[in-house]
Design a protein around this motif. Structure first.
Motif, PDB file in Angstrom:
ATOM      1  N   LYS A  42       0.863  -1.063   0.049  1.00  9.55           N
ATOM      2  CA  LYS A  42       0.040  -0.002   0.102  1.00  9.55           C
ATOM      3  C   LYS A  42       0.901   1.276  -0.032  1.00  9.55           C
ATOM      4  O   LYS A  42       1.919   1.290   0.474  1.00  9.55           O
ATOM      5  CB  LYS A  42      -0.792  -0.049   1.230  1.00  9.55           C
ATOM      6  N   GLY A  43       0.389   2.163  -0.966  1.00  6.43           N
ATOM      7  CA  GLY A  43       0.904   3.540  -0.787  1.00  6.43           C
ATOM      8  C   GLY A  43       2.037   3.711  -1.728  1.00  6.43           C
ATOM      9  O   GLY A  43       2.714   4.744  -2.221  1.00  6.43           O
ATOM     10  N   ASN A  44       2.557   2.481  -2.384  1.00  5.96           N
ATOM     11  CA  ASN A  44       3.575   2.600  -3.331  1.00  5.96           C
ATOM     12  C   ASN A  44       2.957   3.023  -4.628  1.00  5.96           C
ATOM     13  O   ASN A  44       1.809   2.734  -5.326  1.00  5.96           O
ATOM     14  CB  ASN A  44       4.348   1.270  -3.601  1.00  5.96           C
ATOM     15  N   SER A  45       3.701   3.532  -5.606  1.00  6.62           N
ATOM     16  CA  SER A  45       3.361   4.054  -6.892  1.00  6.62           C
ATOM     17  C   SER A  45       2.937   2.758  -7.779  1.00  6.62           C
ATOM     18  O   SER A  45       3.252   1.592  -7.609  1.00  6.62           O
ATOM     19  CB  SER A  45       4.293   4.773  -7.834  1.00  6.62           C
ATOM     20  N   PRO A  46       2.031   2.882  -8.786  1.00  2.00           N
ATOM     21  CA  PRO A  46       1.819   1.704  -9.649  1.00  2.00           C
ATOM     22  C   PRO A  46       2.748   1.182 -10.168  1.00  2.00           C
ATOM     23  O   PRO A  46       3.127  -0.159 -10.357  1.00  2.00           O
ATOM     24  CB  PRO A  46       0.756   2.217 -10.544  1.00  2.00           C
ATOM     25  N   GLU A  47       3.882   1.824 -10.567  1.00  3.43           N
ATOM     26  CA  GLU A  47       5.312   1.264 -10.908  1.00  3.43           C
ATOM     27  C   GLU A  47       6.011   0.774 -10.062  1.00  3.43           C
ATOM     28  O   GLU A  47       6.568  -0.335 -10.388  1.00  3.43           O
ATOM     29  CB  GLU A  47       6.218   2.624 -11.519  1.00  3.43           C
ATOM     30  N   GLU A  48       5.913   0.984  -8.825  1.00  2.00           N
ATOM     31  CA  GLU A  48       6.567   0.103  -7.648  1.00  2.00           C
ATOM     32  C   GLU A  48       5.927  -1.086  -7.686  1.00  2.00           C
ATOM     33  O   GLU A  48       6.469  -2.077  -7.281  1.00  2.00           O
ATOM     34  CB  GLU A  48       6.761   1.196  -6.579  1.00  2.00           C
ATOM     35  N   ARG A  49       4.474  -1.114  -7.415  1.00  3.33           N
ATOM     36  CA  ARG A  49       3.870  -2.436  -7.386  1.00  3.33           C
ATOM     37  C   ARG A  49       3.979  -3.332  -8.388  1.00  3.33           C
ATOM     38  O   ARG A  49       4.297  -4.474  -8.127  1.00  3.33           O
ATOM     39  CB  ARG A  49       2.282  -2.191  -7.058  1.00  3.33           C
ATOM     40  N   PHE A  50       4.170  -2.721  -9.512  1.00  3.93           N
ATOM     41  CA  PHE A  50       4.326  -3.570 -10.744  1.00  3.93           C
ATOM     42  C   PHE A  50       5.657  -4.472 -10.843  1.00  3.93           C
ATOM     43  O   PHE A  50       5.963  -5.368 -11.050  1.00  3.93           O
ATOM     44  CB  PHE A  50       4.326  -2.613 -12.100  1.00  3.93           C
ATOM     45  N   SER A  51       6.622  -3.332 -10.312  1.00  3.60           N
ATOM     46  CA  SER A  51       8.042  -3.739 -10.464  1.00  3.60           C
ATOM     47  C   SER A  51       8.268  -4.927  -9.190  1.00  3.60           C
ATOM     48  O   SER A  51       8.840  -5.895  -9.633  1.00  3.60           O
ATOM     49  CB  SER A  51       9.086  -2.647 -10.347  1.00  3.60           C
ATOM     50  N   SER A  52       7.378  -4.745  -8.230  1.00  4.49           N
ATOM     51  CA  SER A  52       7.330  -6.025  -6.975  1.00  4.49           C
ATOM     52  C   SER A  52       6.968  -7.110  -7.556  1.00  4.49           C
ATOM     53  O   SER A  52       7.302  -8.373  -7.296  1.00  4.49           O
ATOM     54  CB  SER A  52       6.697  -5.036  -5.752  1.00  4.49           C
ATOM     55  N   VAL A  53       6.055  -7.091  -8.381  1.00  6.51           N
ATOM     56  CA  VAL A  53       5.213  -8.289  -8.973  1.00  6.51           C
ATOM     57  C   VAL A  53       6.118  -9.015  -9.915  1.00  6.51           C
ATOM     58  O   VAL A  53       6.295 -10.385  -9.775  1.00  6.51           O
ATOM     59  CB  VAL A  53       3.946  -7.938  -9.610  1.00  6.51           C
ATOM     60  N   CYS A  74       6.994   2.924 -20.086  1.00 11.14           N
ATOM     61  CA  CYS A  74       8.384   2.900 -20.060  1.00 11.14           C
ATOM     62  C   CYS A  74       8.768   3.311 -18.445  1.00 11.14           C
ATOM     63  O   CYS A  74       9.648   2.530 -18.200  1.00 11.14           O
ATOM     64  CB  CYS A  74       9.052   4.344 -20.697  1.00 11.14           C
ATOM     65  N   GLU A  75       7.790   3.936 -17.684  1.00  4.72           N
ATOM     66  CA  GLU A  75       8.200   4.148 -16.176  1.00  4.72           C
ATOM     67  C   GLU A  75       8.053   2.870 -15.440  1.00  4.72           C
ATOM     68  O   GLU A  75       8.816   2.573 -14.589  1.00  4.72           O
ATOM     69  CB  GLU A  75       6.826   5.118 -15.605  1.00  4.72           C
ATOM     70  N   HIS A  76       7.249   1.992 -15.913  1.00  4.60           N
ATOM     71  CA  HIS A  76       7.127   0.695 -15.490  1.00  4.60           C
ATOM     72  C   HIS A  76       8.153  -0.231 -15.492  1.00  4.60           C
ATOM     73  O   HIS A  76       8.827  -0.679 -14.724  1.00  4.60           O
ATOM     74  CB  HIS A  76       5.857  -0.139 -15.809  1.00  4.60           C
ATOM     75  N   ILE A  77       8.704  -0.222 -17.063  1.00  5.67           N
ATOM     76  CA  ILE A  77       9.832  -0.831 -17.196  1.00  5.67           C
ATOM     77  C   ILE A  77      11.190  -0.263 -16.679  1.00  5.67           C
ATOM     78  O   ILE A  77      11.978  -1.245 -16.022  1.00  5.67           O
ATOM     79  CB  ILE A  77      10.073  -0.990 -18.706  1.00  5.67           C
ATOM     80  N   ARG A  78      11.091   0.900 -16.206  1.00  8.41           N
ATOM     81  CA  ARG A  78      12.592   1.542 -15.583  1.00  8.41           C
ATOM     82  C   ARG A  78      12.420   0.944 -14.222  1.00  8.41           C
ATOM     83  O   ARG A  78      13.302   0.735 -13.571  1.00  8.41           O
ATOM     84  CB  ARG A  78      12.452   3.087 -15.687  1.00  8.41           C
ATOM     85  N   ALA A  79      11.364   0.982 -13.595  1.00  3.40           N
ATOM     86  CA  ALA A  79      11.216   0.509 -12.346  1.00  3.40           C
ATOM     87  C   ALA A  79      11.558  -0.953 -12.168  1.00  3.40           C
ATOM     88  O   ALA A  79      12.171  -1.053 -11.057  1.00  3.40           O
ATOM     89  CB  ALA A  79       9.730   0.866 -11.800  1.00  3.40           C
ATOM     90  N   VAL A  80      11.236  -1.671 -13.102  1.00  2.00           N
ATOM     91  CA  VAL A  80      11.680  -2.972 -12.990  1.00  2.00           C
ATOM     92  C   VAL A  80      13.190  -3.103 -13.045  1.00  2.00           C
ATOM     93  O   VAL A  80      13.710  -3.795 -12.423  1.00  2.00           O
ATOM     94  CB  VAL A  80      10.924  -3.982 -14.359  1.00  2.00           C
ATOM     95  N   LYS A  81      13.553  -2.484 -14.098  1.00  2.00           N
ATOM     96  CA  LYS A  81      15.133  -2.477 -14.277  1.00  2.00           C
ATOM     97  C   LYS A  81      15.819  -1.978 -12.818  1.00  2.00           C
ATOM     98  O   LYS A  81      16.829  -2.715 -12.466  1.00  2.00           O
ATOM     99  CB  LYS A  81      15.668  -1.469 -15.516  1.00  2.00           C
ATOM    100  N   LYS A  82      15.511  -1.005 -12.506  1.00  2.00           N
ATOM    101  CA  LYS A  82      16.051  -0.473 -11.156  1.00  2.00           C
ATOM    102  C   LYS A  82      16.016  -1.588  -9.987  1.00  2.00           C
ATOM    103  O   LYS A  82      16.959  -1.773  -9.278  1.00  2.00           O
ATOM    104  CB  LYS A  82      15.261   0.938 -10.681  1.00  2.00           C
TER     105      LYS A  82
END
Length: 97
Positions: A42-53, A74-82
């Protein structure tokens, strides 16, 4: 054919954002943060939640190739890469002699 001759599976994941298409309103219906469990961060951005999954798909399920489907940008993919780079660096540090 014995199990020795079966090639290993190459798992691929192509998840979407988790939103659902509302055919009546003709738009995506977002996730309500109050509907997320504690494990969904909870509280994390959609990109952070996606990268967690994605991190879980890679580490727990053995997925080797990851993409993104509906509403993934692109923001989601960057979060995954990070996230995965950070994990990879910590593993390299841990495994150093």
């Amino acid at each position: 054919m014995t199990s020795d001759h079966i090639p290993p599976l190459l798992l691929v994941a192509y998840p979407n954002s988790g939103e659902e298409w509302d055919s009546v309103q003709r738009c995506y219906v977002g996730l309500n943060p109050s509907d997320l469990s504690e494990s969904e961060e909870k509280g994390n951005s959609p990109e952070e939640r996606f990268s967690s999954v994605v991190e879980e798909l890679v580490n727990v399920c053995g997925v080797k190739i990851v993409g993104g489907c509906c509403r993934i940008g692109c923001e989601h993919i960057r979060a995954v890469k990070k996230r995965l780079s950070r994990e990879s660096n910590s593993l390299r540090s841990f495994n150093k002699p």
